[in-house]
Each structure stands twice: as structure tokens, then as C-alpha cells.
Design a protein around this motif. Structure first.
Motif, PDB file in Angstrom:
ATOM      1  N   THR A 125      31.453  44.447  35.209  1.00 51.59           N
ATOM      2  CA  THR A 125      32.341  43.305  35.416  1.00 51.59           C
ATOM      3  C   THR A 125      33.656  43.708  36.062  1.00 51.59           C
ATOM      4  OG1 THR A 125      31.387  42.246  33.479  1.00 51.59           O
ATOM      5  CG2 THR A 125      33.532  41.435  34.173  1.00 51.59           C
ATOM      6  N   PHE A 126      34.058  44.951  35.858  1.00 52.85           N
ATOM      7  CA  PHE A 126      35.376  45.391  36.292  1.00 52.85           C
ATOM      8  C   PHE A 126      35.323  45.920  37.726  1.00 52.85           C
ATOM      9  CE2 PHE A 126      34.911  45.904  31.709  1.00 52.85           C
ATOM     10  CZ  PHE A 126      35.850  44.974  31.297  1.00 52.85           C
ATOM     11  N   THR A 127      35.321  45.001  38.659  1.00 48.16           N
ATOM     12  CA  THR A 127      35.302  45.346  40.077  1.00 48.16           C
ATOM     13  C   THR A 127      36.707  45.778  40.504  1.00 48.16           C
ATOM     14  OG1 THR A 127      35.698  43.035  40.634  1.00 48.16           O
ATOM     15  CG2 THR A 127      33.391  43.777  40.567  1.00 48.16           C
ATOM     16  N   GLU A 128      36.821  46.265  41.720  1.00 46.52           N
ATOM     17  CA  GLU A 128      38.091  46.807  42.208  1.00 46.52           C
ATOM     18  C   GLU A 128      39.247  45.829  42.115  1.00 46.52           C
ATOM     19  OE1 GLU A 128      38.079  48.950  45.900  1.00 46.52           O
ATOM     20  OE2 GLU A 128      36.033  49.657  45.520  1.00 46.52           O
ATOM     21  N   ASP A 129      38.968  44.531  42.144  1.00 43.94           N
ATOM     22  CA  ASP A 129      40.047  43.540  42.076  1.00 43.94           C
ATOM     23  C   ASP A 129      40.442  43.175  40.635  1.00 43.94           C
ATOM     24  OD1 ASP A 129      37.578  42.304  41.723  1.00 43.94           O
ATOM     25  OD2 ASP A 129      38.269  40.393  42.547  1.00 43.94           O
TER      26      ASP A 129
END
Length: 174
Positions: A64-68
Motif C-alpha cells: 500500500t505504501f507507494t512512493e507518494d
């Protein structure tokens, strides 16, 4: 995301309901053991399960923790120390404690929790541990990123609450 005090960040509803359910089921089926304590003088020992990064990957915890996402850069696999699944019951008593040189990602696992069931996480002033500076209700699906050097404790759930209060604590080197 919001930050109620310096060193604490609150993230609500990071996971969708299906992922939250999958995480809860994996937690409920974890091999729990008795042994950890939050104070070396304590005679109280709690039920917990140790998870490896592979267990977290089975439920795609970090996907869930994408670069954004604000947590992305904080969840550095090279700084991973350990993951503990806590299984708390209403008869547990907890001490105020810290985690020196560690950051903590705390996740409230239970899918349902009512306010009157208690189970809060309390954070204390770094200089005066008698003063509570922030309290987080046990909010299903909530994630808290915090500086482990902030004194904190767990308040036991009430006897009206479900038998088990589950959390996942993931520790990272500062």
C-alpha cells in the motif's frame, strides 16, 4: 495523516476492508507464545507472535505504501528490526516504556472496536512521564508511526470488549 504531537503520526484507513480482514485472519491464526514484558521488573508476561518480513509480505502489508505515501521512505527494509503481534486481554497491566533508537509502526488489527471498550495507547511527555500528551483510542484500521523514545503505554481493554485486542508493532532502526 495528522500529527497530534511531535514524533507521532496518525494514519487512518490505510488498508481497504478486504486487506484488513486478511491481516486479522492471519493474526488470529498466528502461533502465540507467552513471554514478552514491557518492564524488566515486571512479573507480567504477555502473549505475542513474532512475524518475519515474509509473514508481512504474505498479506502484502507494505504494498500500500507507494512512493507518494508519507510512510514510504520510513519503511526502509534495511532498517527493519522485528515485528511483534500483540495479543492483549483485559487482565493485562502495562508499564510505561520506551524503545531506544527505534521508530515504531503500530497497527490496530481488530475489525470492530467500540469506544467504551478502552484499550488506548497513551503517549507521555519526554521530560515528565506523569503528563499524558496524547492518547489514541483503539481505532480499527488505525496506524501510528512514532518515535519509540517517547514514553508510552497500553491501557487494557474493558471486560466488555472482545477477549483479544490485537496489534502489530513493527520496529525500525532510527
Amino acid at each position: 495523516m495528522y500529527s497530534p504531537i511531535d514524533g507521532v503520526e496518525i494514519y487512518d484507513n490505510v488498508f481497504d476492508v478486504a486487506k484488513r480482514f486478511d491481516i486479522q485472519e492471519l493474526v488470529k491464526n498466528s502461533p502465540f507464545q507467552i513471554g514478552w514484558a514491557d518492564n524488566t521488573d515486571s512479573q507480567e508476561h504477555y502473549m505475542y507472535s513474532k512475524w518475519t518480513p515474509d509473514a508481512l509480505n504474505r498479506v502484502r502489508f507494505f504494498e500500500t505504501f507507494t512512493e507518494d505515501h508519507p510512510l514510504y521512505s520510513k519503511l526502509d527494509p534495511d532498517k527493519f528490526i522485528r515485528c511483534i503481534v500483540n495479543n492483549d486481554v483485559c487482565t493485562n497491566s502495562h508499564w510505561t516504556h520506551t524503545h531506544i533508537n527505534e521508530n515504531v509502526l503500530l497497527y490496530y488489527v481488530n475489525m470492530d472496536w467500540q469506544d467504551h471498550w478502552s484499550g488506548e495507547t497513551l503517549f507521555f511527555d519526554r521530560k515528565n512521564c506523569n503528563d499524558i500528551v496524547f492518547g489514541s483510542r483503539f481505532t480499527p484500521g488505525r496506524m501510528i508511526w512514532f518515535d519509540g523514545e517517547i514514553p508510552h503505554t497500553i491501557k487494557s481493554q474493558s471486560r466488555l470488549a472482545p477477549k483479544y485486542r490485537f496489534t502489530i508493532s513493527i520496529f525500525f532502526k532510527k
